[in-house]
Design a protein around this motif. Structure first.
Motif, mmCIF file in Angstrom:
data_model
loop_
_atom_site.group_PDB
_atom_site.id
_atom_site.type_symbol
_atom_site.label_atom_id
_atom_site.label_comp_id
_atom_site.label_asym_id
_atom_site.label_seq_id
_atom_site.Cartn_x
_atom_site.Cartn_y
_atom_site.Cartn_z
ATOM 1 N N THR A 156 1.124 -4.091 -4.242
ATOM 2 C CA THR A 156 2.559 -4.571 -4.752
ATOM 3 C C THR A 156 3.286 -4.125 -2.523
ATOM 4 O O THR A 156 4.370 -5.359 -1.875
ATOM 5 N N LEU A 157 3.063 -2.768 -2.207
ATOM 6 C CA LEU A 157 3.601 -3.332 -0.562
ATOM 7 C C LEU A 157 3.088 -4.607 0.416
ATOM 8 O O LEU A 157 3.712 -5.053 1.235
ATOM 9 N N THR A 158 1.438 -4.684 0.161
ATOM 10 C CA THR A 158 1.295 -5.257 0.794
ATOM 11 C C THR A 158 1.724 -7.167 0.749
ATOM 12 O O THR A 158 2.036 -8.129 1.325
ATOM 13 N N GLU A 163 5.118 -11.499 2.083
ATOM 14 C CA GLU A 163 5.918 -12.260 1.426
ATOM 15 C C GLU A 163 7.670 -12.791 2.146
ATOM 16 O O GLU A 163 7.775 -13.667 3.086
ATOM 17 N N LEU A 164 7.793 -11.287 2.973
ATOM 18 C CA LEU A 164 8.402 -11.139 4.022
ATOM 19 C C LEU A 164 7.957 -11.968 5.247
ATOM 20 O O LEU A 164 9.479 -12.731 5.581
ATOM 21 N N LEU A 208 -1.421 -2.136 5.971
ATOM 22 C CA LEU A 208 -0.881 -2.251 5.358
ATOM 23 C C LEU A 208 0.285 -3.449 5.925
ATOM 24 O O LEU A 208 0.909 -4.068 4.810
ATOM 25 N N LEU A 209 0.319 -3.079 6.692
ATOM 26 C CA LEU A 209 1.080 -4.314 7.340
ATOM 27 C C LEU A 209 0.554 -5.885 7.812
ATOM 28 O O LEU A 209 1.492 -6.796 7.287
ATOM 29 N N GLY A 210 -0.541 -6.172 6.713
ATOM 30 C CA GLY A 210 -1.242 -6.566 6.602
ATOM 31 C C GLY A 210 -0.742 -7.957 8.442
ATOM 32 O O GLY A 210 -1.083 -7.977 9.076
#
Length: 248
Positions: A156-158, A163-164, A208-210
């Motif tokens: 969910t976090l990634t 999306e942001l 996690l920052l993608g």
């Protein structure tokens, strides 16, 4: 607004920061947590100082519109009090916190407060977004994402951060923090955080920052992120990062 019967993390943090927007139920909960963990005020003050330093860094890059998720109480050095020439949209999912924020900001023409689920940017009122973050999607803005990562699983976090990234314009900046495994040694305090709470080892943070790219400062304990003087000596509970959205 009547006195709530349940404590709120946002108002507990306000208490720890020395603010005025909390109730006896929040003070009692804060005391119980400190009995299980230890003094929290220095830790949360340092996290708020990290917020201030990242917001000033974003403003120095020309950012004059901020979108804040999980905003909590909009005082005690929150975004619009630091970036005094910027417009700010604070969002949260807790209706009591939202009403409190709206009452505090009722006289402001630079800052607004509304519902916003960080995991679904479509939940934000478009009129509020256009008013307070008028450059969203077209020019660089600042996104503040503090106090949320620990309550989202990795997938969910990634997805949320991606999306942001997709929604923000190139050159936008993201401030985000991650909870370390600090509470592992305090099982009573950890239990108070609830089943959704996720501690992570620092090595897990960067992936996690993608597509968001950390600045040269990296992902570091918040007290060590561009400190103004010797870094504060506080438990290593949070790591923080300022990350940039490149051009695609």
């Amino acid at each position: 607004m009547g006195e709530p019967d349940q404590p709120s993390t946002a108002r507990m943090i306000d208490f720890w920061l020395g603010g005025a927007h909390h109730f006896p139920v929040d003070v009692a909960a804060a005391g119980a947590f400190e009995q299980a963990y230890g003094p929290c005020a220095p830790v949360f003050r340092e996290l708020r100082e990290f917020l201030g330093r990242t917001v000033r860094a974003m403003a120095a890059h020309g950012v004059d519109g901020f979108l804040v998720f999980g905003a909590g109480v909009p005082t005690m050095g929150n975004v619009h009090e630091v970036a005094t020439d910027a417009t700010v949209l604070y969002t949260d999912v807790d209706p009591v916190t939202i009403r409190l924020g709206q009452s505090i900001l009722a006289g402001s023409d630079r800052a607004g407060y509304g519902f916003g689920d960080a995991t679904d940017i479509g939940t934000i009122d478009p009129a509020q977004l256009h008013r307070f973050v008028p450059g969203w999607g077209r020019r660089p803005v600042g996104v503040v994402f503090l106090g949320l990562a620990a309550f989202l699983d990795d997938a969910t976090l990634t997805r949320t951060l991606d999306e942001l990234y997709a929604g923000a314009a190139p050159g936008s900046l993201l401030a985000v923090d991650f909870d370390t495994e600090e509470l592992a040694g305090h099982p009573q305090a950890l239990a108070m955080m609830g089943p959704q709470f996720r501690m992570r080892p620092p090595a897990a943070f960067a992936p996690l920052l993608g597509r968001w790219a950390p600045t040269a400062d990296g992902i570091v304990p918040v007290a060590q992120w561009r400190p103004e003087g010797p870094p504060a000596q506080v438990p290593d509970a949070f790591h923080g990062v300022l990350a940039t959205r490149g051009g695609d």
